[in-house]
Scaffold this active site. Sequence first.
Site, PDB file in Angstrom:
ATOM      1  N   ASN A  11      31.806  35.820  47.250  1.00  5.58           N
ATOM      2  CA  ASN A  11      32.251  35.788  46.268  1.00  5.58           C
ATOM      3  C   ASN A  11      32.964  37.079  45.918  1.00  5.58           C
ATOM      4  O   ASN A  11      32.425  38.100  46.088  1.00  5.58           O
ATOM      5  CB  ASN A  11      31.243  35.298  45.349  1.00  5.58           C
ATOM      6  N   ASP A  13      34.383  38.074  43.145  1.00  2.00           N
ATOM      7  CA  ASP A  13      34.559  38.408  41.646  1.00  2.00           C
ATOM      8  C   ASP A  13      34.654  39.963  41.351  1.00  2.00           C
ATOM      9  O   ASP A  13      35.355  40.447  40.568  1.00  2.00           O
ATOM     10  CB  ASP A  13      33.448  37.922  40.703  1.00  2.00           C
ATOM     11  N   HIS A  14      33.481  40.753  41.889  1.00  2.00           N
ATOM     12  CA  HIS A  14      33.206  42.093  41.463  1.00  2.00           C
ATOM     13  C   HIS A  14      34.383  43.062  41.994  1.00  2.00           C
ATOM     14  O   HIS A  14      34.421  44.131  41.771  1.00  2.00           O
ATOM     15  CB  HIS A  14      31.983  42.460  41.828  1.00  2.00           C
ATOM     16  N   ARG A  22      40.004  49.794  35.848  1.00  3.07           N
ATOM     17  CA  ARG A  22      41.209  50.820  35.435  1.00  3.07           C
ATOM     18  C   ARG A  22      42.405  50.030  35.039  1.00  3.07           C
ATOM     19  O   ARG A  22      43.573  50.789  34.862  1.00  3.07           O
ATOM     20  CB  ARG A  22      41.349  51.464  36.619  1.00  3.07           C
ATOM     21  N   ARG A  49      36.250  32.853  34.778  1.00  5.99           N
ATOM     22  CA  ARG A  49      35.536  32.962  33.349  1.00  5.99           C
ATOM     23  C   ARG A  49      36.422  32.794  32.115  1.00  5.99           C
ATOM     24  O   ARG A  49      37.647  33.162  32.128  1.00  5.99           O
ATOM     25  CB  ARG A  49      34.648  34.187  33.324  1.00  5.99           C
ATOM     26  N   ARG A  53      36.892  38.224  32.466  1.00  6.71           N
ATOM     27  CA  ARG A  53      36.781  39.522  32.600  1.00  6.71           C
ATOM     28  C   ARG A  53      36.571  40.172  34.190  1.00  6.71           C
ATOM     29  O   ARG A  53      36.638  41.414  34.177  1.00  6.71           O
ATOM     30  CB  ARG A  53      35.101  39.681  31.982  1.00  6.71           C
ATOM     31  N   HIS A  54      36.555  39.156  35.099  1.00  2.28           N
ATOM     32  CA  HIS A  54      37.085  39.657  36.469  1.00  2.28           C
ATOM     33  C   HIS A  54      38.099  39.140  37.002  1.00  2.28           C
ATOM     34  O   HIS A  54      39.332  39.579  36.993  1.00  2.28           O
ATOM     35  CB  HIS A  54      35.893  39.869  37.324  1.00  2.28           C
ATOM     36  N   GLU A  77      34.374  28.585  41.042  1.00  2.00           N
ATOM     37  CA  GLU A  77      33.208  28.607  40.125  1.00  2.00           C
ATOM     38  C   GLU A  77      33.700  28.390  38.617  1.00  2.00           C
ATOM     39  O   GLU A  77      34.776  29.201  38.377  1.00  2.00           O
ATOM     40  CB  GLU A  77      32.507  29.782  40.065  1.00  2.00           C
ATOM     41  N   THR A 108      25.918  34.551  35.386  1.00  5.71           N
ATOM     42  CA  THR A 108      25.509  33.360  35.327  1.00  5.71           C
ATOM     43  C   THR A 108      23.988  33.353  35.178  1.00  5.71           C
ATOM     44  O   THR A 108      23.221  33.535  36.276  1.00  5.71           O
ATOM     45  CB  THR A 108      25.913  32.128  36.160  1.00  5.71           C
ATOM     46  N   GLY A 220      27.835  37.496  46.626  1.00  8.82           N
ATOM     47  CA  GLY A 220      28.930  38.237  45.862  1.00  8.82           C
ATOM     48  C   GLY A 220      28.478  39.580  45.657  1.00  8.82           C
ATOM     49  O   GLY A 220      28.925  40.693  46.436  1.00  8.82           O
TER      50      GLY A 220
HETATM   51  N1  PXP Z   1      26.483  30.997  42.781  1.00  7.67           N
HETATM   52  C1  PXP Z   1      27.156  30.912  41.636  1.00  7.67           C
HETATM   53  C2  PXP Z   1      27.024  29.605  41.138  1.00  7.67           C
HETATM   54  C3  PXP Z   1      27.287  32.081  40.869  1.00  7.67           C
HETATM   55  O1  PXP Z   1      27.737  32.041  39.691  1.00  7.67           O
HETATM   56  C4  PXP Z   1      27.294  33.379  41.530  1.00  7.67           C
HETATM   57  C5  PXP Z   1      27.541  34.547  40.628  1.00  7.67           C
HETATM   58  O2  PXP Z   1      29.074  34.411  40.148  1.00  7.67           O
HETATM   59  C6  PXP Z   1      26.888  33.499  42.888  1.00  7.67           C
HETATM   60  C7  PXP Z   1      26.524  32.179  43.601  1.00  7.67           C
HETATM   61  C8  PXP Z   1      26.904  34.656  43.638  1.00  7.67           C
HETATM   62  O3  PXP Z   1      26.040  35.602  43.127  1.00  7.67           O
HETATM   63  P1  PXP Z   1      25.961  37.078  43.449  1.00  7.67           P
HETATM   64  O4  PXP Z   1      27.269  37.820  43.032  1.00  7.67           O
HETATM   65  O5  PXP Z   1      24.714  37.610  42.654  1.00  7.67           O
HETATM   66  O6  PXP Z   1      25.779  37.218  44.993  1.00  7.67           O
END
Ligand code: PXP
Length: 250
Positions: A11, A13-14, A22, A49, A53-54, A77, A108, A220
């Site tokens: 994942n 996202d971050h 920035r 989302r 936000r990301h 997701e 979540t 993630g």
């Molecule tokens: N699975 C789902 C359904 C999630 O919403 C997330 C977080 O976005 C993850 C897995 C991954 O979680 P983490 O970022 O804490 O590893």
Amino acid sequence: MAHEHLRLGVNIDHVATIRNARGGPHPDPVRAAHVAAEAGADGITAHLREDRRHISDDDINHLARTLSELGLPLNLEMAATDEMLAVALRHRPRAACIVPEKRAERTTEGGLDVAGGRDHLAPVVGLLSEAGVRVSLFVEPDPYQLDLALAIGAPVVELHTGAYCDAPAGPVRDREFSRIEGAAAHAASIGLECHAGHGLGFDTVSDIAAIPTIVELNIGHFLVGEAIYVGLNAAIREMRRLMNEARHET
Ligand code: PXP
């Protein structure tokens, strides 16, 4: 017992969270997807989302194109809203994981209430499935939620591992583990494919990876954090090594 290959969905996202701090283009989640592919990820997961936000809409456009070139599946997701359904139907990712979404939450926070949300979840599952998207529902490790997921036509569930990962070592964590183990066995017994994720790190992944009926982990936040110290490639490789070790895979 022969274990099915355990897939790792990374994942990203971050990576976008850091970029957005920035407002410029760096670091680019698409580059993270390339690194994840090199490091042995089996797929890329991204959560678009409602508040963006990301991950942004542009990220999803770029990821969809890049991942199809790389031959790597995208797991989108998404909340079960009309807006996200339209995005998913436009891109037709390999997989979509339906999650609950509250604007004020940091991440979540829990699984879907499949019973309460049945009337609006069932058509979303149906439309995505008709479009060839493999749908999973993100649920608490509770057999009742799994039965309902099956009843509304979802072929896959993703078990929320957050409570297990957050619990201190000891009886509370043991109880959370038993819930996940029991739910994973129940999923297999009723014919659901079982995934797991949320909060997993090097110290929590092994026991979850050893559960034979779980076939995919989505991870993630820990990987992106660890990447600060060792790089994303090394962080993913170590996660993969721990998963293989737990699964007796080479
Ligand atoms: N699975 C789902 C359904 C999630 O919403 C997330 C977080 O976005 C993850 C897995 C991954 O979680 P983490 O970022 O804490 O590893």
